[in-house]
Design a protein around this motif. Sequence first.
Motif, short mmCIF file in Angstrom:
data_model
loop_
_atom_site.label_atom_id
_atom_site.label_comp_id
_atom_site.label_asym_id
_atom_site.label_seq_id
_atom_site.Cartn_x
_atom_site.Cartn_y
_atom_site.Cartn_z
N ILE A 122 -0.75 33.22 -5.85
CA ILE A 122 0.43 32.50 -5.39
C ILE A 122 1.48 32.65 -6.50
N SER A 123 2.67 33.05 -6.12
CA SER A 123 3.78 33.11 -7.07
C SER A 123 4.76 32.00 -6.72
N ILE A 124 5.01 31.14 -7.67
CA ILE A 124 5.91 30.01 -7.49
C ILE A 124 7.36 30.49 -7.60
N SER A 125 8.23 29.81 -6.87
CA SER A 125 9.67 30.09 -6.96
C SER A 125 10.39 28.77 -7.22
N SER A 173 9.34 20.58 -5.91
CA SER A 173 9.32 21.82 -5.13
C SER A 173 7.99 22.54 -5.28
N VAL A 174 7.48 22.59 -6.49
CA VAL A 174 6.21 23.28 -6.75
C VAL A 174 5.06 22.57 -6.03
N LEU A 175 5.04 21.25 -6.08
CA LEU A 175 3.99 20.51 -5.35
C LEU A 175 4.05 20.85 -3.87
N SER A 176 5.24 20.93 -3.34
CA SER A 176 5.39 21.26 -1.92
C SER A 176 4.93 22.69 -1.65
N GLN A 177 5.23 23.64 -2.56
CA GLN A 177 4.78 25.02 -2.39
C GLN A 177 3.25 25.13 -2.46
N ASN A 224 -0.22 23.42 0.81
CA ASN A 224 -1.16 24.00 1.77
C ASN A 224 -2.23 24.89 1.13
N SER A 225 -2.16 25.07 -0.18
CA SER A 225 -3.13 25.96 -0.83
C SER A 225 -4.47 25.30 -1.09
N ASN A 226 -4.52 23.97 -1.06
CA ASN A 226 -5.76 23.23 -1.28
C ASN A 226 -6.49 23.72 -2.54
N LEU A 227 -5.81 23.66 -3.66
CA LEU A 227 -6.36 24.17 -4.92
C LEU A 227 -7.75 23.62 -5.26
#
Length: 179
Positions: A37-40, A61-65, A68-71
């Motif tokens: 995953i690349s963050i923007s 913004s990063v939390l929102s990005q 859905n990744s369910n780290l």
Amino acid sequence: MGNKRIVVIFPGANYSADCPLLYYAGFKFELRGYEKISISYDNFLKQDKSFEECLCDIKNSVLSQLHNSNLPKYDDIVFVSKSIGTVVAGWVEEELCIKVRHIFLTPIEETLPYIKYGKGIAAVIAGTEDKQLDADVLKEHCKKENIYLKQIQGVGHRLEVWGDMDRNIEILREVVAIY
């Protein structure tokens, strides 16, 4: 099932995930079978706000990005971060209460609270001429916290030497070998 692995790339303010240090980090981990995953940060840093306000917007913004990744479902999570991204990566680990391995590239002063013994930090890499964080301050902090620090002589915040392509390729090769 097991052994799900992911690498998350946290860019700098003027250093995107497509720039060499981060591009090859993602590429190397993908070759090892990691999802990527690349963050923007969109245009959050171009707004007429204070650094702290921009950082708060970026964190949200990063939390929102990452929503859905369910780290937590991953067995191995690696965060490769650069500059302001080092602050965000350290914060995300604590905010989501997940176990992460970090590679911090050119951290800034605000990152120091996240560079702690026992936090799974694989490496901190910076130049000795970095104007964002004094090399001696970083060296002493990493020594105190027993964190591996690779300092590259004569380079600044971008880990580059202006106009010296051969040296830049050497530096890139050196850094990528640490990944």
